[in-house]
Design a protein around this motif. Structure first.
Motif, PDB file in Angstrom:
ATOM      1  N   ARG A  92      15.268  48.213  73.611  1.00 42.97           N
ATOM      2  CA  ARG A  92      14.034  47.620  73.644  1.00 42.97           C
ATOM      3  C   ARG A  92      13.105  47.811  72.236  1.00 42.97           C
ATOM      4  NH1 ARG A  92      14.961  50.785  78.289  1.00 42.97           N
ATOM      5  NH2 ARG A  92      15.233  49.404  80.195  1.00 42.97           N
ATOM      6  N   GLY A  93      12.460  46.723  71.697  1.00 40.14           N
ATOM      7  CA  GLY A  93      11.792  46.990  70.583  1.00 40.14           C
ATOM      8  C   GLY A  93      10.513  47.894  70.704  1.00 40.14           C
ATOM      9  N   GLY A  94      10.110  48.135  69.223  1.00 42.77           N
ATOM     10  CA  GLY A  94       8.976  49.222  69.305  1.00 42.77           C
ATOM     11  C   GLY A  94       7.592  48.766  69.734  1.00 42.77           C
ATOM     12  N   ARG A  95       6.684  49.497  69.913  1.00 38.31           N
ATOM     13  CA  ARG A  95       5.331  48.811  70.488  1.00 38.31           C
ATOM     14  C   ARG A  95       4.443  48.685  69.339  1.00 38.31           C
ATOM     15  NH1 ARG A  95       2.799  46.625  74.586  1.00 38.31           N
ATOM     16  NH2 ARG A  95       0.805  47.641  75.294  1.00 38.31           N
ATOM     17  N   HIS A  96       3.643  47.710  69.200  1.00 43.77           N
ATOM     18  CA  HIS A  96       2.759  47.354  68.076  1.00 43.77           C
ATOM     19  C   HIS A  96       1.849  48.406  67.701  1.00 43.77           C
ATOM     20  CE1 HIS A  96       0.653  45.659  71.636  1.00 43.77           C
ATOM     21  NE2 HIS A  96      -0.451  46.329  70.978  1.00 43.77           N
ATOM     22  N   GLY A  97       1.403  48.443  66.367  1.00 39.68           N
ATOM     23  CA  GLY A  97       0.330  49.363  66.123  1.00 39.68           C
ATOM     24  C   GLY A  97      -1.094  48.719  66.403  1.00 39.68           C
ATOM     25  N   PHE A  98      -2.035  49.293  66.222  1.00 40.84           N
ATOM     26  CA  PHE A  98      -3.436  48.825  66.392  1.00 40.84           C
ATOM     27  C   PHE A  98      -4.019  48.646  65.326  1.00 40.84           C
ATOM     28  CE2 PHE A  98      -2.786  51.267  70.491  1.00 40.84           C
ATOM     29  CZ  PHE A  98      -2.533  50.231  71.280  1.00 40.84           C
ATOM     30  N   GLY A  99      -5.162  47.541  65.062  1.00 38.72           N
ATOM     31  CA  GLY A  99      -5.759  47.581  63.847  1.00 38.72           C
ATOM     32  C   GLY A  99      -7.073  48.117  64.170  1.00 38.72           C
TER      33      GLY A  99
ATOM     34  N   ALA B 171      17.787  43.340  65.869  1.00 44.10           N
ATOM     35  CA  ALA B 171      16.651  42.203  66.425  1.00 44.10           C
ATOM     36  C   ALA B 171      15.591  42.405  65.303  1.00 44.10           C
ATOM     37  CB  ALA B 171      16.198  42.579  67.647  1.00 44.10           C
ATOM     38  N   GLY B 172      14.631  41.317  65.428  1.00 43.34           N
ATOM     39  CA  GLY B 172      13.515  41.307  64.137  1.00 43.34           C
ATOM     40  C   GLY B 172      12.516  42.157  64.649  1.00 43.34           C
ATOM     41  N   ARG B 173      11.720  42.552  63.386  1.00 44.26           N
ATOM     42  CA  ARG B 173      10.986  43.472  63.152  1.00 44.26           C
ATOM     43  C   ARG B 173       9.459  42.630  63.515  1.00 44.26           C
ATOM     44  NH1 ARG B 173       6.697  45.304  59.954  1.00 44.26           N
ATOM     45  NH2 ARG B 173       6.484  47.503  59.816  1.00 44.26           N
ATOM     46  N   GLY B 174       8.274  43.255  64.041  1.00 49.21           N
ATOM     47  CA  GLY B 174       7.121  42.803  64.504  1.00 49.21           C
ATOM     48  C   GLY B 174       6.347  42.730  63.208  1.00 49.21           C
ATOM     49  N   GLU B 175       5.689  41.484  62.970  1.00 45.18           N
ATOM     50  CA  GLU B 175       4.928  41.630  61.744  1.00 45.18           C
ATOM     51  C   GLU B 175       3.697  42.344  61.844  1.00 45.18           C
ATOM     52  OE1 GLU B 175       4.021  37.482  60.636  1.00 45.18           O
ATOM     53  OE2 GLU B 175       6.138  36.901  60.616  1.00 45.18           O
ATOM     54  N   ASN B 176       3.051  42.919  60.633  1.00 44.65           N
ATOM     55  CA  ASN B 176       1.812  43.535  60.716  1.00 44.65           C
ATOM     56  C   ASN B 176       0.922  42.494  60.904  1.00 44.65           C
ATOM     57  OD1 ASN B 176       3.508  45.608  59.626  1.00 44.65           O
ATOM     58  ND2 ASN B 176       2.967  45.232  57.458  1.00 44.65           N
ATOM     59  N   GLY B 177      -0.218  43.376  61.512  1.00 45.24           N
ATOM     60  CA  GLY B 177      -1.608  42.438  61.836  1.00 45.24           C
ATOM     61  C   GLY B 177      -2.193  41.864  60.630  1.00 45.24           C
TER      62      GLY B 177
ATOM     63  N   VAL C  74      23.466  48.724  68.096  1.00 49.16           N
ATOM     64  CA  VAL C  74      22.359  47.804  68.184  1.00 49.16           C
ATOM     65  C   VAL C  74      21.235  48.448  67.757  1.00 49.16           C
ATOM     66  CG1 VAL C  74      23.556  46.541  69.890  1.00 49.16           C
ATOM     67  CG2 VAL C  74      22.128  48.279  70.521  1.00 49.16           C
ATOM     68  N   GLU C  75      20.161  47.647  67.070  1.00 45.68           N
ATOM     69  CA  GLU C  75      19.023  48.184  66.868  1.00 45.68           C
ATOM     70  C   GLU C  75      17.857  47.228  67.157  1.00 45.68           C
ATOM     71  OE1 GLU C  75      18.522  49.508  62.562  1.00 45.68           O
ATOM     72  OE2 GLU C  75      19.752  51.099  62.767  1.00 45.68           O
ATOM     73  N   ALA C  76      16.909  47.578  67.953  1.00 42.98           N
ATOM     74  CA  ALA C  76      15.885  46.924  68.155  1.00 42.98           C
ATOM     75  C   ALA C  76      14.895  46.805  67.197  1.00 42.98           C
ATOM     76  CB  ALA C  76      15.193  47.401  69.754  1.00 42.98           C
ATOM     77  N   GLY C  77      13.866  45.812  67.128  1.00 39.72           N
ATOM     78  CA  GLY C  77      13.054  45.754  65.923  1.00 39.72           C
ATOM     79  C   GLY C  77      11.926  46.617  65.976  1.00 39.72           C
ATOM     80  N   ASP C  78      11.346  47.118  65.045  1.00 37.88           N
ATOM     81  CA  ASP C  78      10.189  48.097  65.169  1.00 37.88           C
ATOM     82  C   ASP C  78       8.945  47.311  65.283  1.00 37.88           C
ATOM     83  OD1 ASP C  78      12.062  50.107  64.276  1.00 37.88           O
ATOM     84  OD2 ASP C  78      11.515  49.901  62.169  1.00 37.88           O
ATOM     85  N   GLY C  79       7.868  48.301  65.747  1.00 31.94           N
ATOM     86  CA  GLY C  79       6.777  47.459  65.969  1.00 31.94           C
ATOM     87  C   GLY C  79       5.871  47.176  64.689  1.00 31.94           C
ATOM     88  N   GLY C  80       5.293  46.101  64.560  1.00 32.49           N
ATOM     89  CA  GLY C  80       4.229  45.982  63.336  1.00 32.49           C
ATOM     90  C   GLY C  80       3.300  46.815  63.485  1.00 32.49           C
TER      91      GLY C  80
ATOM     92  N   GLY D 211      -6.543  43.168  62.839  1.00 29.52           N
ATOM     93  CA  GLY D 211      -5.653  42.640  63.814  1.00 29.52           C
ATOM     94  C   GLY D 211      -4.413  43.815  64.004  1.00 29.52           C
ATOM     95  N   ASP D 212      -3.837  43.697  65.308  1.00 30.00           N
ATOM     96  CA  ASP D 212      -2.860  44.295  65.729  1.00 30.00           C
ATOM     97  C   ASP D 212      -1.388  43.884  65.155  1.00 30.00           C
ATOM     98  OD1 ASP D 212      -4.580  45.793  67.316  1.00 30.00           O
ATOM     99  OD2 ASP D 212      -3.968  44.799  69.300  1.00 30.00           O
ATOM    100  N   GLY D 213      -0.360  44.802  65.125  1.00 26.09           N
ATOM    101  CA  GLY D 213       0.851  44.323  64.872  1.00 26.09           C
ATOM    102  C   GLY D 213       1.554  43.584  65.963  1.00 26.09           C
ATOM    103  N   GLY D 214       2.650  43.114  65.812  1.00 27.00           N
ATOM    104  CA  GLY D 214       3.423  42.706  66.635  1.00 27.00           C
ATOM    105  C   GLY D 214       4.384  43.454  67.170  1.00 27.00           C
ATOM    106  N   ASP D 215       4.749  43.215  68.574  1.00 29.47           N
ATOM    107  CA  ASP D 215       5.928  43.926  69.281  1.00 29.47           C
ATOM    108  C   ASP D 215       7.282  43.769  68.269  1.00 29.47           C
ATOM    109  OD1 ASP D 215       4.190  45.327  70.894  1.00 29.47           O
ATOM    110  OD2 ASP D 215       4.624  43.783  72.301  1.00 29.47           O
ATOM    111  N   GLY D 216       8.122  44.902  68.571  1.00 34.38           N
ATOM    112  CA  GLY D 216       9.531  44.564  67.894  1.00 34.38           C
ATOM    113  C   GLY D 216      10.422  43.712  68.742  1.00 34.38           C
ATOM    114  N   GLY D 217      11.306  42.936  68.106  1.00 37.91           N
ATOM    115  CA  GLY D 217      12.444  42.108  69.222  1.00 37.91           C
ATOM    116  C   GLY D 217      13.316  43.027  70.038  1.00 37.91           C
ATOM    117  N   ASN D 218      13.710  42.637  71.154  1.00 38.13           N
ATOM    118  CA  ASN D 218      14.849  43.211  71.897  1.00 38.13           C
ATOM    119  C   ASN D 218      16.137  42.988  71.656  1.00 38.13           C
ATOM    120  OD1 ASN D 218      12.461  44.570  73.340  1.00 38.13           O
ATOM    121  ND2 ASN D 218      12.338  42.923  74.647  1.00 38.13           N
TER     122      ASN D 218
END
Length: 383
Positions: free
Chosen positions: A119-126, A67-73, A11-17, A37-44
């Motif tokens: 658990r999905g990845g944490r979002h990045g900061f804009g 799981a799905g990847r978080g979108e970029n900000g 299983v692979e959780a989504g990367d953070g945007g 803007g910030d990216g979105g968190d990755g899906g669990n």
């Protein structure tokens, strides 16, 4: 449907945007400032217990789940969408283990139980996060973190109240047929039971319990001989074990030695299972007299290390003594269930909390080591 009680999946959780660098640029609005803007968190990745499933066969064919990847900000301080969660439906009684560490992540014992396995990845900061009085036009951003990657072992442990153990041809399947509507295979040769079978025993209106029959154990089962060792795990959640022994073996073997073989194999497998309440039942009394069966029972009790809590003499074929046994089992199951209801509820595991440094980066942090986002533009300007 094929009975499959084990599977190994990845299983692979989504990367953070990723966050972005963007500046507000509008007519008559000079020096609009940063608005990345910030990216979105990755899906669990979750697992949910479903009573409509009774096998793990689907996971034998589909071994990778993501799981799905978080979108970029975006510009205008727009936060990227969160990645879509992946929910995997598994049978009730599934135990999830991390293959790499051997850690048991959790058990799904009841309908609707949900377990987060990655658990999905944490979002990045804009660049909006980095503005300050001394840095009014920041060009820093951070990328999202990677989601968890895990290889998991799924084991389906049948949930029952009473588990039957014994040598092959001890009469376990015959007993299950006599007390329930289940129809496991019965024949005059050993190893007729190849997979576990469950039966519902109804003793009266509104009262019933689930009985479980596993393939017969033989000497050396704990080391891999025969079939029973594969299915001993299914007895781990039983409230009581019923050890059926043939007091008139066709091969003229000693019933005392036969019982000692089973006791030793259970002990070698797991002490937790060995310490469960155990009842001893002398079966096939119809091939001799009840006095002979009682004498054999006493010899067994004198020889075994763990004394049975109760003993019975029955015949699964003509149902002699069967009613007394199942009503006693029903009383025990009801008593144990009542104690479980009265026991204080165990605290639920806390939800995952990110333990990374302060969410909002300090203006004094050094961001020279951050990589630019390769998937999106570094600068976005609004016309």
């Amino acid at each position: 449907m094929k009975f499959v009680d084990e599977a190994v999946i990845r299983v692979e959780a989504g990367d953070g945007g990723n966050g972005i660098v963007s500046f507000r640029r509008e007519k008559y609005v000079p020096r609009g400032g940063p608005d990345g803007g910030d990216g979105g968190d990755g899906g669990n990745v979750y697992m949910q217990a479903d009573t409509n499933l009774n096998t793990l066969v689907d996971f034998r064919f589909t071994k990778f789940h993501q799981a799905g990847r978080g979108e970029n900000g975006g510009s205008a301080d727009c936060t990227g969408a969160r990645g879509e969660d992946k929910i995997l439906q598994v049978p009730v009684g599934t135990r999830v283990t991390d293959v790499a560490t051997g850690e048991v992540i959790g058990d799904l014992r009841k309908e609707g139980d949900v377990l987060c396995v990655a658990r999905g990845g944490r979002h990045g900061f804009g660049n909006t996060h980095f503005k300050s009085a001394t840095n009014q036009a920041p060009r820093q951003k951070t990328n999202g973190t990677k989601g968890e990657r895990r290889q998991l072992k799924l084991e389906m442990l049948l949930v029952s109240d009473v588990g039957l153990v014994g040598l092959p041809n001890a009469g376990k399947s015959t007993f299950v047929r006599a007390v329930s509507a289940a129809k496991p295979k019965v024949a005059d040769y050993p190893f007729t039971t190849l997979v576990p079978s469950l039966g519902v025993v109804k003793t009266s209106q509104g009262r019933s319990f689930v009985i479980e029959d596993i393939p017969g154990l033989i000497e050396g089962a704990s080391e891999g001989a025969g079939l029973g060792h594969r299915f001993l795990k299914h007895l781990e959640r039983c409230r009581v074990l019923v050890h059926l022994v043939d007091v008139h073996p066709v091969d003229e073997s000693d019933p005392v030695a036969n019982v000692q073989v089973i006791e030793n194999e259970i002990k070698q497998y797991a002490h937790e299972l060995y310490n469960k309440p155990r009842w001893l039942v002398a079966n096939k009394v119809d091939l001799g007299t009840e006095e002979e069966a009682q004498e054999t029972l006493q010899r067994i009790i004198d020889a075994v290390e763990v004394k049975p809590e109760r003993t019975f003499v029955i015949s699964g074929l003509n149902k002699t003594g069967v009613n007394e046994l199942i009503y006693a089992l029903q009383d025990l199951v009801d008593e144990v269930k009542q104690k479980e209801l009265e026991a204080p509820e165990k605290p639920k595991a806390e939800e995952f909390i990110w333990t990374e440094p302060e969410e909002r980066p300090s203006k004094d942090d050094d961001f020279d080591d951050f990589d630019d986002d390769e998937e999106g533009p570094e600068f976005i300007y609004k016309a």
